[in-house]
Design an enzyme around this catalytic site. Structure first.
Site, PDB file in Angstrom:
ATOM      1  N   HIS A 157       0.859  -1.184   0.000  1.00  0.00           N
ATOM      2  CA  HIS A 157       0.000   0.000   0.000  1.00  0.00           C
ATOM      3  C   HIS A 157       0.895   1.233   0.000  1.00  0.00           C
ATOM      4  O   HIS A 157       1.728   1.416   0.883  1.00  0.00           O
ATOM      5  CB  HIS A 157      -0.919   0.029   1.231  1.00  0.00           C
ATOM      6  CG  HIS A 157      -1.858   1.192   1.229  1.00  0.00           C
ATOM      7  ND1 HIS A 157      -3.123   1.131   0.670  1.00  0.00           N
ATOM      8  CD2 HIS A 157      -1.706   2.464   1.696  1.00  0.00           C
ATOM      9  CE1 HIS A 157      -3.716   2.304   0.814  1.00  0.00           C
ATOM     10  NE2 HIS A 157      -2.873   3.134   1.423  1.00  0.00           N
ATOM     11  N   CYS A 158       0.714   2.079  -0.999  1.00  0.00           N
ATOM     12  CA  CYS A 158       1.574   3.248  -1.175  1.00  0.00           C
ATOM     13  C   CYS A 158       0.797   4.508  -0.808  1.00  0.00           C
ATOM     14  O   CYS A 158      -0.199   4.837  -1.468  1.00  0.00           O
ATOM     15  CB  CYS A 158       2.078   3.340  -2.611  1.00  0.00           C
ATOM     16  SG  CYS A 158       3.165   4.752  -2.911  1.00  0.00           S
ATOM     17  N   PRO A 159       1.217   5.235   0.231  1.00  0.00           N
ATOM     18  CA  PRO A 159       0.502   6.468   0.588  1.00  0.00           C
ATOM     19  C   PRO A 159       0.649   7.556  -0.464  1.00  0.00           C
ATOM     20  O   PRO A 159      -0.196   8.456  -0.542  1.00  0.00           O
ATOM     21  CB  PRO A 159       1.168   6.884   1.909  1.00  0.00           C
ATOM     22  CG  PRO A 159       2.517   6.245   1.882  1.00  0.00           C
ATOM     23  CD  PRO A 159       2.344   4.953   1.145  1.00  0.00           C
ATOM     24  N   ASN A 162      -2.182   6.905  -2.527  1.00  0.00           N
ATOM     25  CA  ASN A 162      -3.407   6.704  -1.755  1.00  0.00           C
ATOM     26  C   ASN A 162      -4.162   5.465  -2.229  1.00  0.00           C
ATOM     27  O   ASN A 162      -5.395   5.468  -2.336  1.00  0.00           O
ATOM     28  CB  ASN A 162      -4.312   7.938  -1.868  1.00  0.00           C
ATOM     29  CG  ASN A 162      -5.453   7.902  -0.865  1.00  0.00           C
ATOM     30  OD1 ASN A 162      -5.296   7.414   0.240  1.00  0.00           O
ATOM     31  ND2 ASN A 162      -6.608   8.422  -1.266  1.00  0.00           N
ATOM     32  N   ASN A 163      -3.427   4.409  -2.507  1.00  0.00           N
ATOM     33  CA  ASN A 163      -4.042   3.196  -3.027  1.00  0.00           C
ATOM     34  C   ASN A 163      -3.055   2.048  -2.872  1.00  0.00           C
ATOM     35  O   ASN A 163      -1.863   2.254  -2.648  1.00  0.00           O
ATOM     36  CB  ASN A 163      -4.412   3.380  -4.506  1.00  0.00           C
ATOM     37  CG  ASN A 163      -5.458   2.377  -4.966  1.00  0.00           C
ATOM     38  OD1 ASN A 163      -5.900   1.515  -4.208  1.00  0.00           O
ATOM     39  ND2 ASN A 163      -5.865   2.485  -6.216  1.00  0.00           N
TER      40      ASN A 163
END
Length: 292
Positions: A157-159, A162-163
């Site tokens: 999950h990559c901030p 945002n996904n």
């Protein structure tokens, strides 16, 4: 697949017959992607910060760096090239944000998991259960605590987007890293050339903008280099970041490089791989006795 399931899971498959049929219908042929957006404050802040830095780089190059180098056709070429790289970067970023990473559909039926004996160390290449989503998920799917959904072939999950980065949006994430990295290299070269050639007659405002641009390009360039290395290792090694951290990945049979790349960029024409406007054709494989 229900007929081939073990004795512990056969009862679940019978009670979830409609759910299994829905899965086979949903995943047959080409996957239909849906536009999504996760309402996460940290993720939204990271998106805004990313776009602000990209637009600042565009402004600094066009208004302060290029006028120091040359106001001619050569300068126009670099301006168009840098703007094109940023455009492809933003486009890839947006596609990564709003594209479904491969969420496992929730069950419409009420399933009873109380009598099911859960395995302590399930095989990552077999179907498994998610206690949080209360669904039967395909191999290599993992539950994301931020998205609160199970994601097929979830990498992480990559901030910054945002996904989750998963089966169906990993192409856009890799393209975002590539184009952002190329823009950073280009902007760093231009800013260094501007400082070297006009170190004695540069204005204070142009100097500040140029040095800020150099710092941003250097930091973002190193970040993209590290992430691209991780993505290349995950794709060619056929093991996601989640599997590597959890040490649940299996040493799979070595496959050709292009076959592994096609799992991310699609099985269609390779001419469409570098373009974020072209949706990858993701074809499901065969897992045990169940073909997707």
């Amino acid at each position: 697949y229900c007929a081939a399931a073990g004795p512990q899971l056969r009862g679940l498959c019978i009670s979830a017959k409609g759910y299994c049929l829905g899965w086979s219908g949903l995943l047959s042929g080409r996957l239909r992607q849906m536009a999504i957006f996760l309402r996460d404050c940290c993720g939204i802040f990271a998106i805004i910060l990313t776009w602000m830095l990209l637009f600042f780089a565009e402004y600094a190059v066009l208004e302060h760096v290029l006028p120091l180098l040359a106001v001619n056709l050569h300068g126009a070429f670099h301006g168009v090239l840098f703007s094109l790289l940023l455009l492809l970067s933003v486009w890839s970023h947006v596609r990564t944000i709003v594209s479904d990473p491969g969420r496992v559909p929730l069950s419409s039926a009420s399933l009873d998991f109380s009598d099911l004996q859960r395995q302590k160390d399930p095989d990552p290449d077999e179907w498994s259960l998610c206690d949080k989503c209360e669904i039967y998920r395909p191999p290599r799917a993992h539950h994301c605590r931020v998205c609160r959904r199970c994601i097929r072939r979830m990498d992480h999950h990559c901030p910054w987007v945002n996904n989750c980065v998963g089966e169906t949006n990993q192409k856009y994430f890799v393209l975002f890293l590539i184009y952002t990295g190329l823009a950073c290299v280009h902007g760093l070269i231009l800013s260094i050339a501007a400082c070297v050639n006009h170190i004695h007659n540069i204005t204070v405002s142009s100097a500040v903008m140029t040095y800020l641009l150099m710092a941003i390009c250097l930091l973002f360039g190193l970040f993209c280099l590290v992430m691209l290395t991780e993505q290349y290792s995950a794709i060619t090694g056929d093991m996601t970041a989640v599997e590597r951290v959890q040490r649940k990945g299996r040493v799979r049979q070595r496959r050709p490089f292009l076959s592994l790349m096609a799992e991310v960029f699609g099985t269609g024409s390779r001419w469409g791989w570098p373009f974020p406007c072209i949706q990858p054709k993701i074809i499901r494989g065969t897992y045990g006795s169940f073909t997707l």
